[in-house]
Design a protein around this motif. Sequence first.
Motif, PDB file in Angstrom:
ATOM      1  N   ALA A 211       0.664  -1.043   0.209  1.00 29.58           N
ATOM      2  CA  ALA A 211       0.094   0.139  -0.031  1.00 29.58           C
ATOM      3  C   ALA A 211       0.786   1.215  -0.127  1.00 29.58           C
ATOM      4  O   ALA A 211       0.541   2.266  -0.555  1.00 29.58           O
ATOM      5  N   LEU A 212       1.994   1.241   0.832  1.00 31.80           N
ATOM      6  CA  LEU A 212       2.917   2.217   0.770  1.00 31.80           C
ATOM      7  C   LEU A 212       3.529   2.446  -0.450  1.00 31.80           C
ATOM      8  O   LEU A 212       3.711   3.658  -0.918  1.00 31.80           O
ATOM      9  N   GLY A 213       4.252   1.361  -0.930  1.00 29.57           N
ATOM     10  CA  GLY A 213       4.817   1.518  -2.319  1.00 29.57           C
ATOM     11  C   GLY A 213       4.036   2.006  -3.403  1.00 29.57           C
ATOM     12  O   GLY A 213       4.424   2.308  -4.214  1.00 29.57           O
ATOM     13  N   LEU A 214       2.770   1.602  -3.479  1.00 26.78           N
ATOM     14  CA  LEU A 214       1.956   2.219  -4.678  1.00 26.78           C
ATOM     15  C   LEU A 214       1.917   3.697  -4.728  1.00 26.78           C
ATOM     16  O   LEU A 214       1.760   4.360  -5.689  1.00 26.78           O
ATOM     17  N   GLY A 215       1.970   4.228  -3.332  1.00 26.72           N
ATOM     18  CA  GLY A 215       2.336   5.686  -3.353  1.00 26.72           C
ATOM     19  C   GLY A 215       1.194   6.824  -3.531  1.00 26.72           C
ATOM     20  O   GLY A 215       1.324   7.798  -3.497  1.00 26.72           O
ATOM     21  N   THR A 216      -0.056   6.083  -3.745  1.00 26.58           N
ATOM     22  CA  THR A 216      -1.205   7.200  -3.891  1.00 26.58           C
ATOM     23  C   THR A 216      -1.669   7.434  -2.389  1.00 26.58           C
ATOM     24  O   THR A 216      -1.760   6.587  -1.637  1.00 26.58           O
ATOM     25  N   ARG A 217      -2.429   8.515  -2.448  1.00 25.83           N
ATOM     26  CA  ARG A 217      -3.096   8.897  -1.226  1.00 25.83           C
ATOM     27  C   ARG A 217      -4.366   7.733  -0.779  1.00 25.83           C
ATOM     28  O   ARG A 217      -4.478   7.233   0.330  1.00 25.83           O
ATOM     29  N   GLY A 218      -4.824   7.210  -1.683  1.00 20.75           N
ATOM     30  CA  GLY A 218      -5.899   6.244  -1.668  1.00 20.75           C
ATOM     31  C   GLY A 218      -5.220   5.123  -1.125  1.00 20.75           C
ATOM     32  O   GLY A 218      -5.881   4.192  -0.237  1.00 20.75           O
ATOM     33  N   THR A 219      -4.106   4.384  -1.645  1.00 17.34           N
ATOM     34  CA  THR A 219      -3.622   3.169  -1.123  1.00 17.34           C
ATOM     35  C   THR A 219      -2.978   3.243   0.059  1.00 17.34           C
ATOM     36  O   THR A 219      -3.150   2.359   0.823  1.00 17.34           O
TER      37      THR A 219
END
Length: 518
Positions: free
Chosen positions: A320-328
Amino acid sequence: MNWPHWIIVPVVLPLLVAALLLLLERSRPQLLWPVSIVSSLVLLAVTVYLLSVAAGGSIHGYLVGNWRAPFGIALALDRLSALMLVLAALVGLAALLYARAGTAARGPHFYALFQFQMMGLNGAFLTADLFNLFVFFEVLLIASYGLLLHGGGRARLRASVHYVTFNLAGSGLFLIAVSLLYGVTGTLNMADLAVRVAAASGNDAALIQSAGLLLLVVFCVKAALLPLYFWLPDTYAAATAPVAALFAIMTKVGIYVIARVFTLVFGAEAGPAAHLAQPWLAWLAMGTLALAALGVMSAIRLRTLVAYLVVASAGTLLLALGLGTRGTIAAGLFYLVPSTFMAAGMFLLVDRIDQSRIAGDTMDGSAWSVSPIMLGVLFLVFAISAAGMPPLAGFLGKALLLKAATASPQVVGTWVVVLLSGLAIIFSLGRAGSTLFWKSPVDTTAGVVVRAASGSERAAIALLLLLIVGAAVFAGPLSKYTHAAAAQLTDRRAYVNAVLGARPAPPAWNVREGMVKP
């Protein structure tokens, strides 16, 4: 007392209580448990209060020693750090309740080490300075060394050698990275670093990127990310149940600091060092999640299976952190809550299952000394949470992550890994449950006396069970809070202004005027 002073209480209270417990060990040993439980309840009340303050949306800087940042030690409270404080306090309370029944008496200094561990955890969540983050890391690690060895045994000694060696190597790299950053920027305050890193160029920028990658390695050791997670399964499986439950939140420290440092210091506005972790983190997290699922499937001991579930939850959070968007990031923070309670509760429940079966913790259908019905129901609930199945909050967290990932370039890999790993975990937990609770016992040995669960042990497991169910019942407010926390986490300027803009409190007594004769 003005409320901002409560920010330092989660650090100071466990420190003072730990010192008191060391004094009471010989003179008043009967007071160790009452003092410890009262301290944990007070800590929980303080952290809940700080959560209510942080929920207002402001970031609060606190100047320890009243020296203005970046020259003195600074703490910072925001939505994410407040959430982590509450999680640590709740898991710590459950672990302490469970330890009362016998674990604490297996060796010396358990209660004092427990309080030092809480101090290190809370300090890591609150500090706004990289060097003090290192200090709090060492405090919690030193305490964890003693807690891991608590109770003795060859398996714990062997696991502790690997654990200590790995973490000492990580601490050495941490010092190198911190020294490199200080040599280039002249500061270790994270808010000040965010400003100076963004302005760096040329050779300085290259050195800063090297230091940032070293920090990523160090934090991945703490967070159990591929290929640095191999110490975790044996270590957590060897620890006593309440210690392993407490370690479930310790793994989240690495995830927390990755989220903090790589959005603040190496985030979107960091110039040449922007998004330093992004090319690596998502793919390594997918690999961690995939190998953790294989570990769960291959586990032949319940404790090892649960340890791999911790690795799987860490992989999901780091994805979730690696995807880097606010939603993830918001989805990851939502998933953080039930996954932490699940891991801690599973370690405690597995210990009760072991003590209720005649032939240890291998999944071989051994005879039961007590009725397995209640244990089977509890195992089912925790397994549903671990597998991410409806209606519990683990399912909601993964669903939010998959939905948010549709806007990411790694959407296909994310969906494939999350769904297939979830299927593997469902299969493995189903196999374990059916073997434990449905297979006919291989032995009916009579006359075996097994200690029944104490009231405090039942209370610890019930507390974590209620928290898992509560996360699903209050999923709406929790989701709203984690979305706000993600937005605040990615707002670099707000954190910088809060910490660097914190003003020293005016003195209650002017020393210079007091020295002037009337």
